[in-house]
Design a protein around this motif. Structure first.
Motif, mmCIF file in Angstrom:
data_model
loop_
_atom_site.group_PDB
_atom_site.id
_atom_site.type_symbol
_atom_site.label_atom_id
_atom_site.label_comp_id
_atom_site.label_asym_id
_atom_site.label_seq_id
_atom_site.Cartn_x
_atom_site.Cartn_y
_atom_site.Cartn_z
ATOM 1 N N ASP A 1 -1.842 21.291 27.775
ATOM 2 C CA ASP A 1 -2.388 21.989 28.941
ATOM 3 C C ASP A 1 -1.737 23.364 29.043
ATOM 4 O O ASP A 1 -0.507 23.470 29.056
ATOM 5 C CB ASP A 1 -2.107 21.220 30.237
ATOM 6 N N TRP B 1 -21.003 26.837 27.186
ATOM 7 C CA TRP B 1 -20.394 27.537 28.311
ATOM 8 C C TRP B 1 -21.253 27.297 29.560
ATOM 9 O O TRP B 1 -22.455 27.528 29.534
ATOM 10 C CB TRP B 1 -20.319 29.042 28.046
ATOM 11 N N ALA C 1 -6.889 31.334 34.065
ATOM 12 C CA ALA C 1 -7.375 30.758 32.816
ATOM 13 C C ALA C 1 -6.635 29.448 32.592
ATOM 14 O O ALA C 1 -5.404 29.399 32.705
ATOM 15 C CB ALA C 1 -7.129 31.707 31.640
ATOM 16 N N PRO D 1 -9.068 21.425 33.886
ATOM 17 C CA PRO D 1 -9.450 21.356 32.470
ATOM 18 C C PRO D 1 -9.122 20.032 31.798
ATOM 19 O O PRO D 1 -9.743 19.681 30.799
ATOM 20 C CB PRO D 1 -8.657 22.503 31.837
ATOM 21 N N THR E 1 -11.597 20.225 23.367
ATOM 22 C CA THR E 1 -11.116 21.428 24.042
ATOM 23 C C THR E 1 -11.962 21.716 25.281
ATOM 24 O O THR E 1 -13.157 21.413 25.312
ATOM 25 C CB THR E 1 -11.164 22.656 23.118
ATOM 26 N N LYS E 2 -11.313 22.305 26.271
ATOM 27 C CA LYS E 2 -12.018 22.707 27.493
ATOM 28 C C LYS E 2 -11.302 23.919 28.079
ATOM 29 O O LYS E 2 -10.074 23.904 28.263
ATOM 30 C CB LYS E 2 -12.046 21.559 28.511
ATOM 31 N N TRP E 3 -12.063 24.968 28.336
ATOM 32 C CA TRP E 3 -11.568 26.173 28.990
ATOM 33 C C TRP E 3 -12.158 26.257 30.397
ATOM 34 O O TRP E 3 -13.346 25.987 30.594
ATOM 35 C CB TRP E 3 -11.989 27.424 28.231
ATOM 36 N N PHE F 1 -6.603 25.852 30.005
ATOM 37 C CA PHE F 1 -7.083 25.321 28.729
ATOM 38 C C PHE F 1 -6.493 23.943 28.510
ATOM 39 O O PHE F 1 -5.331 23.682 28.836
ATOM 40 C CB PHE F 1 -6.655 26.245 27.584
ATOM 41 N N ASN F 2 -7.314 23.039 27.966
ATOM 42 C CA ASN F 2 -6.830 21.721 27.572
ATOM 43 C C ASN F 2 -7.306 21.403 26.161
ATOM 44 O O ASN F 2 -8.487 21.596 25.834
ATOM 45 C CB ASN F 2 -7.326 20.638 28.537
ATOM 46 N N TRP F 3 -6.377 20.970 25.318
ATOM 47 C CA TRP F 3 -6.702 20.412 24.006
ATOM 48 C C TRP F 3 -6.276 18.965 24.016
ATOM 49 O O TRP F 3 -5.168 18.619 24.450
ATOM 50 C CB TRP F 3 -5.979 21.153 22.891
ATOM 51 N N THR G 1 -16.864 27.657 32.356
ATOM 52 C CA THR G 1 -16.179 26.559 31.690
ATOM 53 C C THR G 1 -16.788 26.346 30.311
ATOM 54 O O THR G 1 -18.009 26.255 30.175
ATOM 55 C CB THR G 1 -16.310 25.261 32.505
ATOM 56 N N ARG G 2 -15.932 26.262 29.324
ATOM 57 C CA ARG G 2 -16.391 25.946 27.980
ATOM 58 C C ARG G 2 -16.013 24.512 27.634
ATOM 59 O O ARG G 2 -14.850 24.142 27.600
ATOM 60 C CB ARG G 2 -15.768 26.874 26.931
#
Length: 844
Positions: free
Chosen positions: A676, A779, A695, A93, A737-739, A697-699, A757-758
């Protein structure tokens, strides 16, 4: 079940390295067989991997002081059409992969880590520095001009796993390891092998993709191994285009063909590509305590891609050659190799490792279906030699390490590692054929055969070309003899690394590195302090503090080309543009405010938690801040907007009026903040198999903390050096952001891998803020279904982007006559839609 990873052939050290909980998460996400027996209750912390991050220390996953992700070979082969760099971005991510889809930059695609370009992530192979590519970054997201490592020229069939350290490692591996390290571990088994073939294509029939890959392990001497690998791939071009609007002129006013042409003004997309890679990895014991090792890779890649259409009604047009305009082809040939030889062993209580490695990347440009319009109808339509760029790198390393039960004033276990490194680099460019850059005497006739005014002559006069056409081979990167570069650099470095365990629950790492660059006469010191403390048996806190220093790359110092492209001018009109990228020290660049490049200074801060609340559940959370001062970027295109100021400077230097100029400069001070989060859980379903859920996630957010100002004398003339678009590349072009959500379900002979992946919202900024564009979050879902026909033979079908999601269509809103330019902006995923494939694999 206790999972123990294959022992790393660590060419930098003979001692194992660290991993982390977040690495385990993604390693198991899509890996069939990795969790075949989930009924066993062994805790996750018993998993031992040998990895990157703490030199000379063996640690379990739960003990990791820094965040490291691990991608295994099975995952890489399940990313469908992706090459190695794109595969990494699909699985992690914190990584994003820029979609350069036009011209000669199409094979140089930026892989960003934590919002920072590839220049800030060091690439190792078996723990040794990988040589860089020859082509500077110059796409729509990364305009740094740094020449990143081309991961796609490493054989994917040779890769056992990839270990990604997402933290500062400048003090340990090199001052340019600002955002972290990618360590590619090559296969090292002495027996067995793998063969596979795959076929796929996009849902619309484009982009047909064929791959072949194989590897074989052989025993070498008594206790050694030789593992050989090869892969080949062919991918047909896939266009990403849209029609220009109805007002866009492909033909001159009054020309009846304007009403019937299809308004397709560009054919951007993925290049037509043919490539093969070869490699070996070997190790041979000489004595009980000494081993010699070696690896090599070799790759060739031929790419062909269309450039933007040269319209019949443009100063790049010669109607006698191409009455309806033309779609030029860029041809790019890469040749790449690296060879390493080393030895390692024990000397008393010390472990030592000595190695030397040499690598080269050569990038050659040619073009078809184009012309040099200044030669009129007599112009050739193919140019076999436009430009050649070459980068060489030679690296020598000596590393030693030793474990002490205690030291004076340190009554606890201490591990000491130290090393020396010499790195020599050379960047060269070679001029192409004279017919590509010379200027002929052709001018448009003022009158046509029927006696009417020639619209091309009038257009030329309005464009400041005095009745002549655009100069030089069109849609081509061209190097002239006066632009040739030949730069060399020596870098000398020494590091010292301490791993301390004051208590059973507390780990402290301290490393320092000094470096000297002989070409810029700079000395630097990088420091890293990291620590991990177990608050309970299941909860630990970890943190890192580091500094770094990135010298201007040789490409940023010496890259100078003439580039015939199209560009959107200040009025939003698409026009042919002869663009000069000038070196910062040249008279042309200095006339527009350039100065010598300063090194970039960096500071990193990280803080994280690892938590294992249950036997099959793990969570990691890591926050980070990265400051970069004097960040190097390409200036905006400087050209005359009608007041004559730029043309006056060009005229005084003997440069053609109407040219566009840019150069590399220390543009911004930036701060990147991010987070992360990785969650992993395994669910046994008895007779229905088992599922591993994940799951991640990254911001990530970058802000401008300071910027260079345009010199007052230029600003008074309306000239701006660093504009709005350059800022947008840093703060808005990558998703904040990335999921990555996934499930791996195994039941009997079936393995089903589902990942979605979003990608968050992205923006494309222009020099004129009215032309800024926004593209919504999307997505993207991937699916792979594998069936084991026998114990050795597996068939798979799958798809990437199975719901055929495209980026938003959003043209240049400020343009009064949109030419179909950049309809999809610069998406963080492939803009080609769904891709489907089938694969057959045999293990022996």
């Amino acid at each position: 079940m206790t999972l123990t990873a294959t022992k790393l052939h660590r060419s930098a050290l003979s001692i194992p390295q660290t991993s982390t909980l977040s690495g385990l998460t993604l390693a198991c996400l899509l890996a069939p067989g990795a969790w075949a027996d989930t009924q066993d209750d062994t805790r996750l912390e018993t998993v031992t991997v040998i990895s990157t991050g703490v030199r000379g220390a063996q640690r379990t996953v739960a003990d990791s002081p820094t965040p490291i992700d691990i991608i295994n070979s099975e995952q890489l082969l399940k990313t469908g059409r992706a090459e190695l760099s794109e595969a990494i971005s699909k699985l992690l991510p914190s990584f994003n992969f820029g979609a350069n889809t036009s011209g000669f930059q199409s094979t140089t695609r930026p892989l960003t880590n934590r919002g920072l370009g590839p220049a800030y992530t060091l690439v190792l192979v078996n723990g040794k520095r990988r040589h860089n590519g020859a082509m500077p970054a110059g796409g729509n997201i990364d305009t740094s001009g740094a020449n990143a490592v081309d991961l796609d020229l490493i054989p994917i069939s040779a890769v056992e796993r990839i270990e990604v350290l997402k933290d500062s490692a400048a003090a340990q591996y090199g001052s340019d390891a600002v955002a972290g390290v990618i360590n590619v571990i090559l296969k090292s088994s002495a027996s067995g092998g793998h063969l596979e073939t795959s076929y796929g294509r996009l849902g619309d029939g484009q982009g047909e993709n064929i791959k072949f890959a194989g590897d074989k392990g052989l025993s070498l001497g008594d206790g050694g191994f030789l593992h050989v690998s090869a892969d080949a791939r062919k991918r047909n071009q896939a266009f990403v285009y849209d029609k220009a609007d109805a007002n866009y002129r492909g033909y001159a006013p009054g020309d009846t063909r304007q009403d019937s042409w299809d308004h397709r003004a560009l054919k951007n997309g993925d290049p037509d590509l043919e490539a093969f890679n070869l490699g070996y990895n070997a190790e041979l014991p000489l004595t009980d305590s000494t081993r010699v090792y070696s690896y090599a890779t070799y790759g060739e890649r031929d790419a062909t891609i269309y450039n933007n259409k040269r319209l019949a009604y443009s100063t790049a047009s010669i109607p006698e050659r191409y009455p309806d305009g033309y779609d030029p082809l860029n041809n790019i040939k890469d040749t790449d190799w690296q060879w390493l030889l080393g030895g390692k062993g024990e000397l008393g209580a010390w472990n030592w490792d000595l190695s030397t490695t040499y690598g080269r990347n050569r990038n050659h440009h040619s073009s078809d279906l184009t012309i040099n319009p200044t030669y009129g109808p007599a112009s050739p339509t193919s140019f076999g030699d436009l430009a050649t760029l070459q980068f060489d790198q030679w690296v020598n390393n000596l590393d030693v390490t030793r474990h002490f039960d205690s030291l004076p004033l340190l009554p606890f276990a201490v591990q000491v590692s130290a090393g020396l490194e010499h790195r020599w680099e050379r960047f060269q460019t070679f001029a192409g054929s004279a017919d590509a850059y010379s200027v002929g005497s052709y001018t448009y006739p003022q009158l046509l055969a029927d006696g009417s005014r020639n619209p091309l002559y009038d257009l030329s006069v309005r464009s400041g070309l005095n009745g002549g056409p655009s100069r030089g081979a069109q849609a081509a990167l061209v190097i002239r003899p006066e632009d040739e570069a030949d730069l060399e650099r020596n870098n000398y470095a020494a590091y010292l690394d301490f791993a301390l365990n004051p208590t059973e629950r507390w780990y402290i790492g301290l490393a320092g590195r000094v470096e000297h660059y002989d070409d810029i006469q700079k000395n630097t010191f990088a420091l890293k302090l990291n620590s991990r403390y177990e608050l309970t048996d299941t909860l630990a806190v970890r943190g890192t503090l580091g500094t770094g220093f990135r010298a201007p790359s040789l490409t940023q110092l010496g890259y100078s080309v003439a580039d015939n492209r199209t560009g959107v001018n200040a009025q939003g009109v698409v026009v042919p543009a002869l663009r000069y990228t000038a070196t910062p020290g040249s008279a042309l660049a200095k006339a527009f405010g350039a100065s010598d490049l300063d090194p970039e200074k960096t500071r990193n801060l990280g803080l994280g938690l690892t938590w294992q609340p249950a036997r099959r559940t793990s969570v990691t959370l890591d926050a980070y801040v990265v400051d970069i001062d004097d960040r190097i970027l390409l200036s905006q295109n400087i050209y005359d907007t009608g007041n004559g100021a730029v043309n006056g400077i060009l005229r005084s230097l003997g440069v053609a009026e109407g040219s566009w100029v840019s150069y590399y400069t220390n543009a911004f001070d930036t701060r990147t903040r991010g987070l992360d989060l990785v969650f992993d859980h395994s669910t046994p379903l008895g007779a229905f198999g088992d599922v591993r859920w994940s799951a991640a996630f990254n911001w990530n957010k970058t802000t401008i903390e300071g910027s260079r100002s345009t010199p007052a004398n230029l600003a008074a003339s309306g000239i701006e050096v660093i504009g709005h678009a350059a800022e947008g590349n840093l703060v808005a072009a990558s998703p904040k952001t990335k999921w990555v959500l996934g499930a791996n379900w195994r039941i009997e002979r079936f393995a089903v891998n589902l990942q979605t992946t979003r990608y968050g919202k992205v923006e494309t900024w222009a020099d004129d803020a009215r032309a800024d564009r926004s593209f919504d979050a999307k997505w993207i879902t991937d699916l792979d279904i594998a069936y084991s026909i026998t114990d050795n033979l597996t068939a798979s079908v799958g798809g990437t982007n199975i719901f055929n999601v495209y980026p938003d269509r959003n043209g240049v809103v400020a343009s009064p006559s949109n030419g179909g330019q950049g309809i999809y902006g610069n998406p963080p995923f492939s803009p080609n839609g769904g891709f489907w494939y089938t694969k057959l694999a045999y293990d022996f």
